[in-house]
Design an enzyme around this catalytic site. Structure first.
Site, short mmCIF file in Angstrom:
data_model
loop_
_atom_site.label_atom_id
_atom_site.label_comp_id
_atom_site.label_asym_id
_atom_site.label_seq_id
_atom_site.Cartn_x
_atom_site.Cartn_y
_atom_site.Cartn_z
N ALA A 10 23.17 -43.05 -17.51
CA ALA A 10 24.23 -43.73 -16.77
C ALA A 10 24.48 -43.13 -15.40
O ALA A 10 25.14 -43.74 -14.55
CB ALA A 10 25.53 -43.72 -17.59
N ARG A 15 21.67 -37.61 -5.44
CA ARG A 15 20.79 -36.76 -4.62
C ARG A 15 19.42 -37.39 -4.35
O ARG A 15 18.65 -36.89 -3.55
CB ARG A 15 20.64 -35.38 -5.26
N TYR A 365 -17.12 -64.20 0.99
CA TYR A 365 -16.00 -64.51 0.12
C TYR A 365 -16.47 -65.50 -0.94
O TYR A 365 -16.91 -66.60 -0.62
CB TYR A 365 -14.81 -65.13 0.89
N SER A 404 -27.75 -66.92 5.12
CA SER A 404 -26.58 -66.26 5.70
C SER A 404 -25.67 -67.24 6.43
O SER A 404 -26.12 -68.27 6.92
CB SER A 404 -27.06 -65.20 6.70
C1 UD1 Z 1 23.64 -31.08 -18.34
C2 UD1 Z 1 24.19 -30.09 -19.37
C3 UD1 Z 1 23.70 -28.70 -19.04
C4 UD1 Z 1 22.19 -28.66 -19.00
C5 UD1 Z 1 21.66 -29.72 -18.04
C6 UD1 Z 1 20.17 -29.82 -18.18
C7 UD1 Z 1 26.36 -30.98 -20.04
C8 UD1 Z 1 27.81 -30.87 -19.90
N1 UD1 Z 1 25.62 -30.15 -19.32
O1 UD1 Z 1 24.19 -30.72 -17.11
O2 UD1 Z 1 24.16 -27.76 -20.00
O3 UD1 Z 1 21.74 -27.39 -18.60
O4 UD1 Z 1 22.21 -31.01 -18.35
O5 UD1 Z 1 19.66 -30.68 -17.21
O6 UD1 Z 1 25.88 -31.78 -20.82
N2 UD1 Z 1 24.97 -38.81 -17.84
C9 UD1 Z 1 25.51 -39.99 -18.29
N3 UD1 Z 1 26.85 -40.18 -18.21
C10 UD1 Z 1 27.68 -39.22 -17.74
C11 UD1 Z 1 27.12 -38.01 -17.29
C12 UD1 Z 1 25.76 -37.84 -17.37
O7 UD1 Z 1 24.79 -40.89 -18.72
O8 UD1 Z 1 28.88 -39.47 -17.72
C13 UD1 Z 1 23.53 -38.61 -17.94
C14 UD1 Z 1 22.89 -38.47 -16.58
O9 UD1 Z 1 22.46 -39.72 -16.08
C15 UD1 Z 1 21.72 -37.55 -16.87
C16 UD1 Z 1 22.21 -36.70 -18.02
O10 UD1 Z 1 23.27 -37.42 -18.61
O11 UD1 Z 1 20.57 -38.26 -17.28
C17 UD1 Z 1 22.64 -35.32 -17.61
O12 UD1 Z 1 23.70 -35.43 -16.72
P1 UD1 Z 1 23.91 -34.42 -15.53
O13 UD1 Z 1 25.13 -34.78 -14.79
O14 UD1 Z 1 22.67 -34.30 -14.77
O15 UD1 Z 1 24.17 -33.07 -16.35
P2 UD1 Z 1 24.18 -31.63 -15.78
O16 UD1 Z 1 25.44 -31.39 -15.06
O17 UD1 Z 1 22.92 -31.39 -15.05
#
Ligand code: UD1
Ligand code: CA
Length: 455
Positions: A10, A15, A365, A404
């Protein structure tokens, strides 16, 4: 036991600086989310649920063909909140596996082990030791080595930040407990998010064993947050593909300069691939095939002993045994070349079949055509298959010789062993065995003088 895989997808991925949702960015021509889906779908008795949010419709459309449930997370309030959206899909007795849509290179074998490690009294967690774990959640263990909890980087004390064992976020546990833990999550933390990672502490407090394991390959657990990471994982993936090809008996002149964006339906022995070759879709390559530098093969079928010379594009077409194509040839969809056919430079073939031993060596062609055996098509021959509205067919009989710079205006049939004089525009069927030509009579003007400059 049924596995329920919940894929978190989600997040916006700000970035990436992209209008495309992050999980639709591609590695090897395939969206990140589809990589995750494919490795999970290879597990038996697995139902996959995708939690989507940002760019939701676009994501669903791009993966409309997959067999998965879709759950929307309207606001991204954290990984725990995201999993909670899928709670109604989870049965008490399910084995739940949690994956991220932006971690594309996870292998099925790693997932299989994780699922095997999770039981009624245990939770399985994938962790990695990183030299620089900045940004990751850290695995906090007791003096005895038991996992006690995960602390997010932003919430960690300086001592906790020294821990190099990082959370990958990927875990497996039983449905009943997970649903209880999810209902108890709070967001009293640095990011005011509902952290999925808080379930670890709950599980440990209930006396469950937290069984940690590392991935087979460290690149498996890397996520994509930036385009630089996307490029890194593309190269990591391609390096694996190159190793696989070489292990299967293919010679690669440079394993760093071959890209596989798809899969091979079959691979023969002693194939040689020069630099900068791209295979995409589903290709089938026979034994002793040689592929020159800078060729692109898409859904191509290449039979034994064929040779593809540099700078050729073969798109949904087949080359027969001992065929020779290129340099600089373009085979378009629905082209079928039989054995010993030669296609030369700057030749385009579209939706045509060419029977054995025939040659189209230069600058031609050929479209919507049926070319017989041992036909020789001279340089600059054009099948005029299109009148601006409709397409018509050209049929060339066995043994014909096309001089040709001829235009064959379809629909038209050239008889067997017919000869067409060079420079002809053929608008009617031509008889077998005869010479047919359409050419203005050549004249010379004896008293002609070149114009002279005035003044
Ligand atoms: C998360 C972990 C962290 C871990 C890291 C590894 C948590 C709180 N932290 O951190 O411990 O080291 O991943 O990469 O879980 N996503 C949703 N909905 C949300 C938030 C996130 O679908 O509300 C999805 C994102 O799209 C992504 C994944 O969950 O695919 C991870 O989310 P992200 O925000 O990247 O987590 P991190 O802060 O990196
Ligand atoms: Ca992340």
């Amino acid at each position: 036991m049924t596995i329920k895989t919940i894929v978190l997808a989600a997040g916006q991925g700000s970035r990436m600086r992209s209008s495309l949702p992050k999980v639709l960015h591609e590695i090897a021509g395939k969206p990140l989310l589809r990589h995750v889906y494919d490795s999970a779908a290879a597990l038996d008795d697995n139902r996959i649920v995708i939690v989507y949010g940002f760019g939701g419709e676009q994501v669903r459309q791009a993966l409309a063909d997959i067999d998965a449930g879709w759950v929307e997370q309207k606001q991204q309030l954290g990984t725990g909140h995201a999993v909670r959206q899928a709670a109604e899909w989870i049965a008490d007795e399910d084995q739940v596996l949690i994956l991220y849509g932006d971690v594309p290179l996870l292998r099925t074998e790693t997932l299989r082990r994780l699922v095997a490690d999770a039981g009624p009294r245990s939770l399985a967690l994938l962790t990695v030791k990183l030299d620089d774990p900045t940004g990751y959640g850290r695995i906090v263990r007791s003096a005895g080595g038991r996992v006690e909890r995960i602390v997010e980087h932003k919430d960690a004390t300086p001592e906790e930040r020294e821990i190099r064992e990082a959370n990958t976020g990927i875990l497996a546990c039983r449905g009943e407990r997970l649903k209880q833990w999810l209902s108890r999550l709070g967001n009293n933390n640095a990011q005011q998010e509902f952290y999925l990672t808080d379930v670890i502490q709950m599980a440990a407090a209930e006396g469950l064993d937290i069984i940690t394991s590392a991935p087979v390959d460290a690149d498996e657990v890397l996520g994509v947050n930036t385009r630089s990471q996307l490029a890194y994982l593309e190269r990591a993936y391609q390096a694996q593909q190159a190793e696989r090809l070489m292990a299967a008996g293919v010679t690669l002149r440079d394993p760093a300069r071959v890209d596989v964006r798809g899969e091979f339906a079959s691979l023969g022995q002693d194939i040689e691939v020069d630099v900068n070759v791209v295979f995409s879709g589903r290709c089938s390559i026979g034994s002793y095939v040689k592929i020159g530098a800078n060729c692109v093969l898409k859904d191509a079928i290449i039979a034994d002993h064929a040779e593809i010379l540099p700078f050729s594009l073969i798109d949904q077409a087949s080359v027969g045994a001992h065929g020779r194509v290129g340099p600089y040839a373009r085979l378009r969809p629905e082209t079928e070349l039989a054995e010993h056919v030669h296609i030369g430079n700057f030749v385009e073939i579209k939706k045509s079949s060419i029977a054995s031993g025939s040659k189209v060596n230069h600058l031609s062609y050929i479209g919507d055509s049926e070319v017989g055996r041992n036909v020789n098509i001279g340089a600059g021959t054009i099948t005029c298959n299109y009148d601006g509205v409709n397409k018509f067919k050209t049929v060339i009989g066995d043994g014909a010789f096309i001089g040709s710079d001829s235009q064959l205006v379809a629909p038209v049939t050239i008889g067997e062993n017919a000869t067409i004089g060079a420079g002809s525009t053929i608008t009617r069927d031509t008889p077998a065995d005869q010479l047919t030509l359409s050419r203005a009579k050549q004249i010379s003007i004896s008293h002609w003088r070149r114009p002279e400059k005035k003044g």
